[in-house]
Design an enzyme around this catalytic site. Structure first.
Site, PDB file in Angstrom:
ATOM      1  N   HIS A   1       0.832  -1.199   0.000  1.00  0.00           N
ATOM      2  CA  HIS A   1       0.000   0.000   0.000  1.00  0.00           C
ATOM      3  C   HIS A   1       0.873   1.258   0.000  1.00  0.00           C
ATOM      4  O   HIS A   1       2.010   1.226   0.486  1.00  0.00           O
ATOM      5  CB  HIS A   1      -0.856   0.058   1.271  1.00  0.00           C
TER       6      HIS A   1
ATOM      7  N   CYS B   1      -3.003   0.569   9.695  1.00  0.00           N
ATOM      8  CA  CYS B   1      -4.070  -0.365   9.267  1.00  0.00           C
ATOM      9  C   CYS B   1      -4.998  -0.782  10.394  1.00  0.00           C
ATOM     10  O   CYS B   1      -6.123  -1.196  10.159  1.00  0.00           O
ATOM     11  CB  CYS B   1      -3.488  -1.653   8.715  1.00  0.00           C
TER      12      CYS B   1
HETATM   13  C1  CIR Z   1      -3.730  -7.578   3.497  1.00  0.00           C
HETATM   14  O1  CIR Z   1      -2.888  -8.090   2.753  1.00  0.00           O
HETATM   15  O2  CIR Z   1      -4.734  -7.028   3.058  1.00  0.00           O
HETATM   16  C2  CIR Z   1      -3.521  -7.661   4.979  1.00  0.00           C
HETATM   17  N1  CIR Z   1      -2.860  -8.876   5.307  1.00  0.00           N
HETATM   18  C3  CIR Z   1      -2.706  -6.485   5.460  1.00  0.00           C
HETATM   19  C4  CIR Z   1      -3.391  -5.185   5.278  1.00  0.00           C
HETATM   20  C5  CIR Z   1      -2.602  -4.046   5.777  1.00  0.00           C
HETATM   21  N2  CIR Z   1      -3.346  -2.858   5.655  1.00  0.00           N
HETATM   22  C6  CIR Z   1      -2.825  -1.664   5.465  1.00  0.00           C
HETATM   23  O3  CIR Z   1      -1.612  -1.519   5.285  1.00  0.00           O
HETATM   24  N3  CIR Z   1      -3.649  -0.635   5.417  1.00  0.00           N
END
Ligand code: CIR
Length: 276
Positions: free
Chosen positions: A182, A269
């Site tokens: 991201h 997140c």
């Molecule tokens: C994913 O791959 O979607 C989750 N394991 C991690 C999401 C992390 N979210 C973020 O950086 N906003």
């Protein structure tokens, strides 16, 4: 490397504090199915008990920074739902239910919508075909920067710009370095005109006009930090970036996030932060 970066609307308005002055946060407890969460590289499964402990410490740190926290129950159908930031964008008085890009995460926004309705006077939706994760949206005091990534596409960025235009928010589009999940895996707003960014993202030129503090060599994962009122939250294990931030005058809260990191998750997140 430089990205095709769209210009913002002329002279975007400064909204002091938009990026870091908060009164509330929404968190979701880790699911019992957390070990099935997505990851780019297998570093071993997260341990649920340890994850819950680290999540509780994170919650306590938000409360210590002055936020009232709403803790939502776990959603075992969605192993990644603890990363609640990806399902919504929260602004003062306004939330947008997003369209997560990973197929296994698509239902998270609908599951969150009633909680957004309880907390915000206005909740906006995006078209079905749009794809955009909250992790790709950086809110600064002057604009909203969207990083196109494997999870967020041009249709998602355009749809977000369209729904936010009536509220006067300027949206700019940029890229995300190859292999990076991201945009906010590689940057964070520190309030005002300052951002923390990895050298690889800063080199793209997407922060022209900002004051950039770069993460130290070998500490790229430190970039997923958050500024919460008068404090900057930083993940443990990045001593040289911590030194740089302390030298710049920031009051740091350093948190152990080893279990979220196994699923490519970090400080931003794990919560939706807003004022209202
Ligand atoms: C994913 O791959 O979607 C989750 N394991 C991690 C999401 C992390 N979210 C973020 O950086 N906003």
């Amino acid at each position: 490397m430089s990205f095709a970066t769209t210009p913002s609307a002329a002279a975007p308005a400064l909204r002091p504090g938009l990026s870091c002055r908060f009164t509330r946060a929404i968190l979701r407890r880790p699911a019992a199915t957390i070990a099935r969460g997505l990851r780019a590289e297998d570093l071993g499964d997260p341990d649920l008990v340890r994850f819950e402990r680290q999540h509780a410490d994170y919650r306590a740190a938000l409360e210590a920074a002055g936020l009232a926290v709403t803790l939502l129950p776990p959603l075992d159908d969605y192993p990644d739902s603890v990363f609640v930031e990806d399902a919504a964008l929260c602004l003062p008085g306004l939330a947008v239910a997003l369209r997560p890009g990973a197929p296994s995460r698509r239902g998270e926004a609908a599951a969150l919508r009633p909680d957004l309705e309880a907390a915000f006077p206005d909740v906006l939706d995006l078209p079905e075909a749009a794809r955009i994760d909250g992790g790709d949206i950086l809110v600064t005091d002057r604009e909203i920067l969207v990083g196109l990534s494997a999870r967020s596409d041009a249709a998602g960025a355009e749809a977000l710009a369209r729904v936010l235009a009536p509220y006067g928010y300027a949206l700019r589009r940029t890229g995300t370095p190859p292999g990076v999940l991201h945009l906010k895996s590689d940057c964070a707003t520190l309030g005002g005109e300052t951002v923390l960014a990895t050298p690889r993202l800063a080199a793209s030129g997407c922060f022209a006009g900002y004051r950039v503090i770069e993460t130290a060599a070998g500490e790229a994962a430190a970039a997923n930090a958050i500024r919460v009122n008068d404090r900057v939250f930083l993940a443990a294990g990045f001593p040289r970036t911590a030194e740089r931030l302390a030298a710049a005058g920031y009051d740091l809260a350093v948190l152990d996030l080893s279990e979220a990191a196994k699923l490519d998750g970090g400080l931003s997140c794990l919560s939706l932060r807003f004022s209202g």
